[in-house]
Design a protein around this motif. Structure first.
Motif, PDB file in Angstrom:
ATOM      1  N   ASN A   7      34.278  36.924 -16.131  1.00 19.63           N
ATOM      2  CA  ASN A   7      34.402  38.361 -15.901  1.00 19.63           C
ATOM      3  C   ASN A   7      33.011  38.989 -15.876  1.00 19.63           C
ATOM      4  N   ALA A   8      32.952  40.308 -15.937  1.00 25.13           N
ATOM      5  CA  ALA A   8      31.661  41.004 -15.845  1.00 25.13           C
ATOM      6  C   ALA A   8      30.697  40.554 -16.941  1.00 25.13           C
ATOM      7  N   THR A   9      31.202  40.291 -18.121  1.00 23.60           N
ATOM      8  CA  THR A   9      30.358  39.900 -19.244  1.00 23.60           C
ATOM      9  C   THR A   9      29.783  38.497 -19.060  1.00 23.60           C
ATOM     10  N   THR A  10      30.609  37.561 -18.617  1.00 24.73           N
ATOM     11  CA  THR A  10      30.187  36.160 -18.541  1.00 24.73           C
ATOM     12  C   THR A  10      29.599  35.770 -17.191  1.00 24.73           C
ATOM     13  N   SER A  11      29.820  36.576 -16.164  1.00 30.09           N
ATOM     14  CA  SER A  11      29.345  36.186 -14.837  1.00 30.09           C
ATOM     15  C   SER A  11      27.825  36.244 -14.710  1.00 30.09           C
ATOM     16  N   GLN A  12      27.151  37.016 -15.572  1.00 30.68           N
ATOM     17  CA  GLN A  12      25.689  37.089 -15.533  1.00 30.68           C
ATOM     18  C   GLN A  12      25.075  35.724 -15.829  1.00 30.68           C
ATOM     19  N   GLU A  13      25.636  35.018 -16.804  1.00 27.87           N
ATOM     20  CA  GLU A  13      25.145  33.679 -17.154  1.00 27.87           C
ATOM     21  C   GLU A  13      25.358  32.720 -15.979  1.00 27.87           C
ATOM     22  N   SER A  42      35.374  40.760 -11.110  1.00 25.84           N
ATOM     23  CA  SER A  42      33.936  40.564 -11.343  1.00 25.84           C
ATOM     24  C   SER A  42      33.581  39.083 -11.283  1.00 25.84           C
ATOM     25  N   ASN A  97      36.749  32.908 -20.025  1.00 26.69           N
ATOM     26  CA  ASN A  97      36.906  33.998 -19.068  1.00 26.69           C
ATOM     27  C   ASN A  97      35.699  34.074 -18.146  1.00 26.69           C
TER      28      ASN A  97
END
Length: 108
Positions: A15-21, A50, A13
């Motif tokens: 999304n907001a959680t993984t897009s930071q990486e 996101s 995915n």
């Protein structure tokens, strides 16, 4: 001499959680200096707004650094998201990494 192409292979995915990486990888790429960043989305199973926002931010950030961002191997769900938001007109999207490599080689 700058490396020509850096491939980022995304999976799962976006999304907001993984897009930071993903954003962290973009920052690192600017520091090493390349001409083109190819984001391979073959293993991306889901992307939300996101995730799309992270790609747009990466596109703008890289363009400022005179680095081109292109995408390849997007699935149907991601393609629909791009078409609904007209991002398919903004991003250069290749059907596969091989198709990208053939065009890159023919350009040189």
């Amino acid at each position: 001499m700058r490396q020509q192409v850096k491939v980022i292979k995304l999976s799962g995915n976006l999304n907001a959680t993984t897009s930071q990486e993903f954003r962290q990888k973009i920052t690192e790429i600017i520091e090493i200096g390349v001409k083109i960043v190819l984001v391979d989305c073959q293993d991306v199973t889901f992307m939300d707004s996101s995730g799309l926002g992270a790609l747009v931010l990466a596109f703008k950030t890289l363009r400022t650094a005179d680095i081109k961002l292109v995408l390849c191997s997007i699935n149907e769900q991601v393609r629909i998201l791009f078409e609904l938001t007209s991002m398919d007109k903004v991003f250069e999207i290749f059907p596969s990494q091989d198709a990208f490599n053939k065009i890159l080689l023919s350009a040189n």
